[in-house]
Design a protein around this motif. Structure first.
Motif, short mmCIF file in Angstrom:
data_model
loop_
_atom_site.label_atom_id
_atom_site.label_comp_id
_atom_site.label_asym_id
_atom_site.label_seq_id
_atom_site.Cartn_x
_atom_site.Cartn_y
_atom_site.Cartn_z
N ASN A 1 45.74 10.27 2.85
CA ASN A 1 46.93 11.08 3.09
C ASN A 1 48.21 10.25 2.98
O ASN A 1 49.19 10.69 2.38
N VAL B 1 47.76 14.46 -3.67
CA VAL B 1 46.52 14.33 -2.89
C VAL B 1 45.35 14.07 -3.83
O VAL B 1 44.52 13.18 -3.58
N ALA C 1 49.18 15.93 6.64
CA ALA C 1 48.46 16.88 5.81
C ALA C 1 49.31 18.12 5.54
O ALA C 1 49.31 18.64 4.42
N ASP D 1 48.11 12.65 11.57
CA ASP D 1 47.33 13.12 10.43
C ASP D 1 47.57 14.59 10.10
O ASP D 1 47.72 14.94 8.93
N GLU D 2 47.61 15.45 11.12
CA GLU D 2 47.81 16.88 10.86
C GLU D 2 49.20 17.13 10.27
O GLU D 2 49.36 17.94 9.36
N GLU E 1 40.24 9.31 5.34
CA GLU E 1 41.13 10.44 5.04
C GLU E 1 42.58 10.14 5.41
O GLU E 1 43.49 10.51 4.67
N SER E 2 42.80 9.49 6.54
CA SER E 2 44.18 9.20 6.94
C SER E 2 44.87 8.29 5.94
O SER E 2 46.05 8.47 5.63
N GLU F 1 42.04 6.92 12.67
CA GLU F 1 42.84 8.08 12.30
C GLU F 1 44.19 7.97 13.00
O GLU F 1 44.29 7.40 14.09
N LEU G 1 51.83 17.45 2.91
CA LEU G 1 51.23 17.31 1.59
C LEU G 1 50.80 18.64 0.97
O LEU G 1 50.42 18.67 -0.19
#
Length: 124
Positions: free
Chosen positions: A109, A85, A75, A71-72, A105-106, A67, A78
């Protein structure tokens, strides 16, 4: 797809950096975007192309993809691009079905970021 982007894919393939299956998968994804009227050129999709080919190659080679610290933040960026997405998730699903590569997930994204930028380009 313009000649420069096709050359990028060819160099990845011929240089042994990606398998023919990965190159074919990415080429098909780019063709689908182009069929929707998106400008698929070296300028508009070069980074998307390289990122997806290398991520899939790392996954298929068993390399862990961690990760990212951002990432946050990614997100959050997005949040205004749910279609990007969703498309990234569909690409990930096809990659899993066709290649056996499951994007974390990363990576989804970051793929979505590339797709969001591409979606902002004028269509032809």
């Amino acid at each position: 797809m313009d000649d420069q982007l096709a050359l990028r894919i060819q160099l990845f393939r011929e240089g042994g950096q990606v398998s023919p299956e990965v190159a074919d998968f990415v080429t098909a994804e780019l063709a689908a975007l182009e069929a929707e009227g998106r400008p698929i050129t070296e300028e508009s999709a070069g980074m998307l192309t390289s990122h997806l080919m290398m991520a899939l190659t790392r996954l298929l080679g068993g390399a862990p993809i961690g990760e990212f610290v951002t990432d946050e933040q990614v997100a959050a960026e997005l949040a205004d691009h749910p279609e990007a997405v969703e498309r990234a998730r569909r690409v990930s699903g096809r990659a899993h079905a066709e290649l056996g590569a499951t994007l974390p997930e990363s990576e989804i994204n970051f793929l979505a970021l590339h797709l969001a930028v591409l979606a902002q380009q004028p269509t032809h």
